[in-house]
Write an enzyme that holds these catalytic residues in place. Structure first.
Site, PDB file in Angstrom:
ATOM      1  N   ARG A  73      -9.954   8.639   6.062  1.00 60.15           N
ATOM      2  CA  ARG A  73     -10.500   9.094   4.769  1.00 60.15           C
ATOM      3  C   ARG A  73     -10.800   7.920   3.835  1.00 60.15           C
ATOM      4  O   ARG A  73     -11.664   8.017   2.960  1.00 60.15           O
ATOM      5  CB  ARG A  73      -9.533  10.070   4.097  1.00 60.15           C
ATOM      6  CG  ARG A  73      -8.214   9.438   3.661  1.00 60.15           C
ATOM      7  CD  ARG A  73      -7.218  10.487   3.192  1.00 60.15           C
ATOM      8  NE  ARG A  73      -6.012   9.911   2.608  1.00 60.15           N
ATOM      9  CZ  ARG A  73      -4.993   9.423   3.296  1.00 60.15           C
ATOM     10  NH1 ARG A  73      -5.052   9.396   4.625  1.00 60.15           N
ATOM     11  NH2 ARG A  73      -3.930   8.942   2.691  1.00 60.15           N
ATOM     12  N   HIS A  95      -5.380   0.933   2.357  1.00 60.41           N
ATOM     13  CA  HIS A  95      -6.222   1.944   1.705  1.00 60.41           C
ATOM     14  C   HIS A  95      -7.556   1.404   1.198  1.00 60.41           C
ATOM     15  O   HIS A  95      -8.527   2.149   1.139  1.00 60.41           O
ATOM     16  CB  HIS A  95      -5.475   2.556   0.509  1.00 60.41           C
ATOM     17  CG  HIS A  95      -4.358   3.461   0.916  1.00 60.41           C
ATOM     18  ND1 HIS A  95      -3.760   4.346   0.053  1.00 60.41           N
ATOM     19  CD2 HIS A  95      -3.723   3.611   2.108  1.00 60.41           C
ATOM     20  CE1 HIS A  95      -2.803   5.013   0.689  1.00 60.41           C
ATOM     21  NE2 HIS A  95      -2.747   4.579   1.931  1.00 60.41           N
ATOM     22  N   GLY A 121      -3.890 -14.034 -12.501  1.00 59.85           N
ATOM     23  CA  GLY A 121      -4.649 -13.342 -11.455  1.00 59.85           C
ATOM     24  C   GLY A 121      -5.731 -12.440 -12.042  1.00 59.85           C
ATOM     25  O   GLY A 121      -6.622 -11.976 -11.327  1.00 59.85           O
ATOM     26  N   CYS A 123      -5.060 -17.792 -10.087  1.00 56.78           N
ATOM     27  CA  CYS A 123      -5.103 -18.344 -11.446  1.00 56.78           C
ATOM     28  C   CYS A 123      -3.746 -18.045 -12.088  1.00 56.78           C
ATOM     29  O   CYS A 123      -2.800 -17.701 -11.381  1.00 56.78           O
ATOM     30  CB  CYS A 123      -6.293 -17.801 -12.243  1.00 56.78           C
ATOM     31  SG  CYS A 123      -6.264 -16.040 -12.603  1.00 56.78           S
TER      32      CYS A 123
HETATM   33  C1  RB5 Z   1      -5.528 -20.438 -17.827  1.00 57.98           C
HETATM   34  O1  RB5 Z   1      -4.771 -20.800 -18.925  1.00 57.98           O
HETATM   35  C2  RB5 Z   1      -5.480 -18.924 -17.622  1.00 57.98           C
HETATM   36  O2  RB5 Z   1      -6.149 -18.282 -18.665  1.00 57.98           O
HETATM   37  C3  RB5 Z   1      -6.070 -18.544 -16.298  1.00 57.98           C
HETATM   38  O3  RB5 Z   1      -5.382 -19.199 -15.290  1.00 57.98           O
HETATM   39  C4  RB5 Z   1      -6.013 -17.077 -15.934  1.00 57.98           C
HETATM   40  O4  RB5 Z   1      -4.732 -16.566 -16.075  1.00 57.98           O
HETATM   41  C5  RB5 Z   1      -7.044 -16.229 -16.509  1.00 57.98           C
HETATM   42  O5  RB5 Z   1      -7.127 -15.024 -16.268  1.00 57.98           O
END
Ligand code: RB5
Length: 143
Positions: free
Chosen positions: A132, A98, A68, A65
């Site tokens: 671990r 990890h 992210g 997105c």
């Molecule tokens: C979209 O504008 C944006 O909010 C989405 O891609 C993302 O970054 C959300 O966490």
């Protein structure tokens, strides 16, 4: 490997490039969308990919997105999913060594295709250290 991938509109362009890279790497890609740059809601695609990984149908997934962050929040609500937001190479390597991350999340508004490509390659090439870390990862899904 069968890889399930999804993005929202902000991640669409980077996802197209990552899909090509995954195919070059020999992976089979299942792209659940979105399929263009019209505005969509990231949870729809985040849930679809997270379900694919949580069910065991796909050993690994990728979500993209803008930042992210939203995709990470969605994916980590699913038991069995270990989603790691990696916008740098070291995080990508550590998330595998990890945390045995099974879902890579990228922020398309933070990184370009060159760095994303390095991250994707490193993430797939790096094995879980076990030891671990095995005990700690098992505790993630405990109540
Ligand atoms: C979209 O504008 C944006 O909010 C989405 O891609 C993302 O970054 C959300 O966490």
């Amino acid at each position: 490997m069968k890889v399930i991938i999804g993005s929202d509109h902000a991640g669409f362009s980077l996802k197209q490039q990552v899909n090509s890279l995954l195919e070059e790497m020999g992976h089979t890609v299942e792209d659940v969308g979105c399929h263009g740059e019209d505005s969509v809601d990231y949870p729809v695609y985040g849930k679809a990919v997270a379900k694919g990984v949580a069910s065991g149908q796909f050993p690994k997934g990728i979500l993209i997105c803008g930042s992210g962050l939203g995709m990470s929040m969605v994916a980590n609500r699913f038991t069995g999913v270990r989603a790691a937001l990696c916008n740098d190479l070291f995080s990508a390597i550590l998330s595998r060594r990890h945390n045995d991350a099974n879902l890579l999340v990228l922020g398309a508004r933070l990184i370009g295709i060159d760095l994303a490509g390095e991250i994707v390659k490193a993430w797939f090439q790096t094995e879980f250290d076990g030891g671990r870390h095995l005990r700690r990862v098992a505790q993630l899904d405990e109540a």
